[in-house]
Design a protein around this motif. Structure first.
Motif, short mmCIF file in Angstrom:
data_model
loop_
_atom_site.label_atom_id
_atom_site.label_comp_id
_atom_site.label_asym_id
_atom_site.label_seq_id
_atom_site.Cartn_x
_atom_site.Cartn_y
_atom_site.Cartn_z
N PRO A 35 0.83 -1.21 0.00
CA PRO A 35 0.00 0.00 0.00
C PRO A 35 0.87 1.27 0.00
O PRO A 35 1.87 1.33 0.69
N SER A 36 0.43 2.22 -0.75
CA SER A 36 1.14 3.50 -0.79
C SER A 36 0.36 4.60 -0.07
O SER A 36 0.74 5.77 -0.12
N GLN A 37 -0.72 4.22 0.60
CA GLN A 37 -1.50 5.15 1.40
C GLN A 37 -2.23 4.35 2.48
O GLN A 37 -2.10 3.13 2.54
N PRO A 125 -14.01 -13.11 -1.35
CA PRO A 125 -13.43 -13.47 -0.06
C PRO A 125 -11.93 -13.21 -0.05
O PRO A 125 -11.25 -13.41 -1.07
N VAL A 126 -11.40 -12.78 1.08
CA VAL A 126 -9.95 -12.62 1.25
C VAL A 126 -9.43 -13.67 2.23
O VAL A 126 -8.58 -14.48 1.89
N THR A 127 -9.97 -13.67 3.44
CA THR A 127 -9.61 -14.73 4.39
C THR A 127 -10.60 -14.76 5.54
O THR A 127 -11.14 -13.73 5.95
N VAL A 267 -11.21 -5.57 -7.18
CA VAL A 267 -9.91 -5.17 -6.63
C VAL A 267 -8.83 -6.05 -7.24
O VAL A 267 -9.02 -7.25 -7.48
N ASP A 268 -7.68 -5.46 -7.51
CA ASP A 268 -6.55 -6.15 -8.12
C ASP A 268 -6.25 -7.47 -7.38
O ASP A 268 -6.01 -7.46 -6.17
N PRO A 269 -6.25 -8.60 -8.07
CA PRO A 269 -5.98 -9.89 -7.41
C PRO A 269 -4.63 -9.94 -6.70
O PRO A 269 -4.49 -10.62 -5.69
N GLN A 270 -3.63 -9.22 -7.23
CA GLN A 270 -2.32 -9.23 -6.57
C GLN A 270 -2.37 -8.49 -5.24
O GLN A 270 -1.67 -8.85 -4.29
N ARG A 274 -1.64 -10.18 -1.54
CA ARG A 274 -0.75 -9.58 -0.54
C ARG A 274 -1.49 -9.38 0.78
O ARG A 274 -0.94 -9.66 1.86
N LEU A 275 -2.73 -8.91 0.71
CA LEU A 275 -3.50 -8.70 1.94
C LEU A 275 -3.74 -10.03 2.64
O LEU A 275 -3.63 -10.12 3.87
#
Length: 330
Positions: A35-37, A125-127, A267-270, A274-275
């Protein structure tokens, strides 16, 4: 008159094309810098609640790792619907995510009229982050020493036996109903505005048992005013070893509150990968595990695919219960 490019110019042009083709696509470059912000987590719970405290603790560790701020944006109300809508309204830039309760995904769309989101259509889903198994708690002076005792008494009373929960259609109510359906026992479900009122009714003898997560009943259990007959967890969690699993007495009697990280679709899969990696590592840090246990929640990190399967199974379980109870959106 046209000019033919020199051999040196042609070579330079070819090299430039080669370098350009070797560059990663723009979205990959953006993901590498993410993240850049500041990163925002929308939380459909009030400040000070167990999941709010947990994500703030995890967020502090993520902020240290990322070198960026982590903002917790509380959007309580509407059984999680307000928070889900806030995530849906956010831009798809990889800087707004949800830390949401399972019931907002699995139950609310089937019990609240006018819910406009569809998880599979609108979110990814993310986790899975943590679970909170429901506890079956009785007053310390209750004649029921085991869950088997309680089930036997309920079966012997045609009018049912009183069980307190924190509202019709809530996760504790559905967990209680699942126990009744799986055991063949008749429960007289008594709905209260919240866990505190259900607690007072059970301690006062108006109801014979209550269903809630451990953090709600822990104070009275540790103070000797209540006993836990069983945990509805799918496994024995660290710190809850003294409580037998309900499923050992009533097969299929498994119910958790649970919390997950989700994102708006697109949202970008990459960034999502990372998240997922960073969140799962943070959830297993010793201080996060300790804080989680204090809150009555238990880390359960995993892959997006595992969370997708978990959601599908959870939705089916609760839709079956809702159908049998004839609970419709209202």
């Amino acid at each position: 008159m046209s000019r033919t490019p020199s051999r040196r110019g042609a070579i330079a042009w070819a090299v430039s094309l080669s370098l350009l083709s070797a560059l990663p696509p723009a979205h990959a470059q953006g993901a590498a810098k993410w993240p850049s912000q500041a990163v925002r987590f929308v939380v459909p719970f009030p400040a000070g609640s167990a999941p709010d405290v947990l994500i703030r603790h995890v967020g502090a560790r993520l902020g240290e790792k990322w070198g960026q701020g982590v903002i917790v944006d509380n959007k309580p109300g509407g059984s999680g619907v307000i928070g889900m809508n806030a995530i849906l309204a956010a831009p798809i830039d990889g800087y707004t995510f949800g830390f949401v309760q399972g019931s907002a995904i699995s139950v609310a769309p089937s019990t609240i009229r006018g819910v406009s989101y569809d998880f599979n259509r609108d979110f990814v889903p993310v986790t899975l982050a943590a679970v909170a198994p429901f506890m079956l708690a009785v007053p310390a002076n209750s004649p029921y020493k085991t869950l088997a005792d309680f089930i036997a008494a309920a079966r012997a009373r045609p009018q049912g036996i009183e069980v307190a929960d924190n509202g019709r259609g809530t996760a504790p109510h559905l967990a209680s109903a699942l126990l009744g359906l799986q055991s063949g026992a008749q429960f007289l479900e008594v709905h209260y505005p919240g866990g505190a009122q259900a607690m007072q009714a059970t301690l006062g003898g108006q109801t014979q048992m209550m269903v809630e997560t451990y953090n709600v009943v822990a104070g009275n259990v540790q103070g000797g005013r209540m006993r836990v007959l069983a945990s509805m967890g799918d496994r024995v969690e660290a710190g809850l070893e003294q409580f037998p699993l309900a499923s050992k007495t009533v097969p299929g009697a498994v119910a958790h509150g649970w919390f997950a990280v989700i994102a708006k679709k697109g949202v970008d899969p990459q960034v999502l990968a990372r998240l997922n990696k960073d969140m799962n590592e943070a959830l297993l840090l010793p201080d996060v595990v300790a804080k989680s246990r204090e809150l009555g929640t238990y880390p359960r990190p995993g892959t997006p695919e595992q969370l997708a399967r978990y959601i599908a199974e959870d939705r089916k379980t609760w839709q079956d219960v809702l159908d049998k109870l004839n609970i419709k959106p209202e």
